[in-house]
Design an enzyme around this catalytic site. Structure first.
Site, PDB file in Angstrom:
ATOM      1  N   CYS A 115       0.802  -1.224   0.000  1.00 46.67           N
ATOM      2  CA  CYS A 115       0.000   0.000   0.000  1.00 46.67           C
ATOM      3  C   CYS A 115       0.836   1.276   0.000  1.00 46.67           C
ATOM      4  O   CYS A 115       0.344   2.348  -0.342  1.00 46.67           O
ATOM      5  CB  CYS A 115      -0.960   0.007   1.180  1.00 46.67           C
ATOM      6  SG  CYS A 115      -2.155  -1.348   1.145  1.00 46.67           S
ATOM      7  N   HIS A 252      -3.214   7.389   2.020  1.00 43.90           N
ATOM      8  CA  HIS A 252      -3.635   6.073   1.562  1.00 43.90           C
ATOM      9  C   HIS A 252      -4.988   5.774   2.177  1.00 43.90           C
ATOM     10  O   HIS A 252      -5.196   5.972   3.374  1.00 43.90           O
ATOM     11  CB  HIS A 252      -2.593   5.031   1.981  1.00 43.90           C
ATOM     12  CG  HIS A 252      -3.091   3.627   1.894  1.00 43.90           C
ATOM     13  ND1 HIS A 252      -3.645   3.117   0.737  1.00 43.90           N
ATOM     14  CD2 HIS A 252      -3.119   2.627   2.810  1.00 43.90           C
ATOM     15  CE1 HIS A 252      -3.986   1.857   0.945  1.00 43.90           C
ATOM     16  NE2 HIS A 252      -3.690   1.538   2.196  1.00 43.90           N
ATOM     17  N   ASN A 282     -10.111   0.242  -0.293  1.00 46.83           N
ATOM     18  CA  ASN A 282      -8.646   0.285  -0.248  1.00 46.83           C
ATOM     19  C   ASN A 282      -8.118  -0.310  -1.551  1.00 46.83           C
ATOM     20  O   ASN A 282      -8.228  -1.517  -1.779  1.00 46.83           O
ATOM     21  CB  ASN A 282      -8.161  -0.508   0.964  1.00 46.83           C
ATOM     22  CG  ASN A 282      -6.647  -0.508   1.106  1.00 46.83           C
ATOM     23  OD1 ASN A 282      -5.908  -0.138   0.191  1.00 46.83           O
ATOM     24  ND2 ASN A 282      -6.164  -0.937   2.261  1.00 46.83           N
TER      25      ASN A 282
END
Length: 325
Positions: A115, A252, A282
């Site tokens: 990520c 993020h 996500n």
């Protein structure tokens, strides 16, 4: 002495057509819209169609970024593609993107930091530009995380989605202070001791399979809030800036509670946070450029705005970047 900055000339994004809502998931696994929304802030996510690849989405995002930047594919010297879900074990998905854009020179490679991948990729391209090795770079985050999910695990399958985002960076002369446009600083960290908290239980060398994502959610949450806040403070202190100097915080998109807790910890008001989590879920390395693109398209991010990026992912990896738009 004249400095060189990596200036973002344009951004682009791509989201698959298929939308999977929380109600859709409730028909697949023991969950509900209320349960997902309360714990994550997510309402829906996009899912790649059968046969739709990480490279397909990356190309679409890159083409839009190039168009907005006013640059042609042949102007690009470097492609850095952040992904944990490549088309193939090898070659790098970035080389597929390079070929499909019609670029026959320069370099293209994938970067894997889960990520945090986009922040790592931005830092990598920025350093290539600052050393004079390249003039222009495409930095892309593209993920088909739906392909590595265990759809019977409600603790993980509700969190993730697919998509891609890209930016075009160009070397431009600058004064060398924090009023410059471009990437002002990047801050990267990792600690491999925490692998078991967030990982995929497969791979070519270990099992010979793709595997599925596994996560210890509570432990990840605790680690994330502390480490993300610390790296943001590191970035701001390095430039002698405070939270009030930041125009936009583009994090993020992992979890609404992580975003809110982090912002509160460093003193950033909610109205400065760019949030796309509710619509995208996500999307791992794609989440920051997707959020950047949304804030660009709706007019929030304007030229000369100071933008703070941050991310944390499996590894653990985490990092931050300060960019003057």
């Amino acid at each position: 002495m004249t400095a060189v900055r990596s200036v973002i000339l344009g951004c682009g994004a791509y989201l698959p057509e298929k939308i999977l809502t929380n109600d859709d998931l409730a028909r697949m696994v023991n969950t509900s819209d209320d349960w997902i929304t309360e714990r994550t802030g997510i309402k829906q996510r996009h899912i790649a169609a059968e046969g739709e690849l990480t490279s397909d989405m990356a190309v679409a995002a890159a083409e839009q970024a190039l168009e907005r930047a006013g640059r042609r594919p042949n102007d690009i010297d470097l492609i850095v593609l952040a992904t944990s879900t490549p088309d193939n074990t090898f070659p790098a998905t970035a080389t597929t993107v390079q070929a499909r854009l019609g670029i026959h020179h320069g370099a293209a490679f994938d970067l894997q930091a889960v990520c945090t991948g986009f922040v790592y990729a931005l830092a990598t391209a920025d350093n290539f530009i600052k050393t004079g090795q390249v003039k222009r770079a495409l930095v892309i985050g593209s993920e088909t995380f739906s392909r590595i999910l265990d759809w019977d695990d409600r603790g993980t399958c509700v969190l993730f989605g697919d998509g891609a985002g890209a930016v075009v960076l160009e070397a431009q002369p600058a004064r060398g202070d924090d009023t410059d446009r471009g990437v002002l600083g990047t801050y990267l960290h990792s600690d491999g001791r925490y692998k078991e908290m967030l990982y995929v239980d497969g791979g070519p060398s270990s099992t010979g399979t793709t595997g599925h994502l596994r996560m210890q959610g509570r432990e990840v949450f605790r680690f994330a809030v502390n480490k993300i806040a610390a790296v943001i403070e590191e970035a701001l202190e390095d430039h002698k800036l405070g939270a009030s100097d930041v125009d936009w915080f583009v994090p993020h998109q992992a979890n609404q509670r992580i975003l809110t807790s982090t912002a509160n910890k460093i003193g950033l008001p909610d109205e400065k946070i760019v949030i796309t989590l509710d619509r995208h879920g996500n999307t791992s390395a794609a989440s920051i450029p997707l959020a950047l693109n949304v804030a660009y398209e709706d007019g929030r991010i304007k030229e000369d705005d100071l933008v703070l990026l941050e991310a944390m992912g499996g590894g653990f990896t985490w990092g931050a970047a300060l960019v003057r738009w």
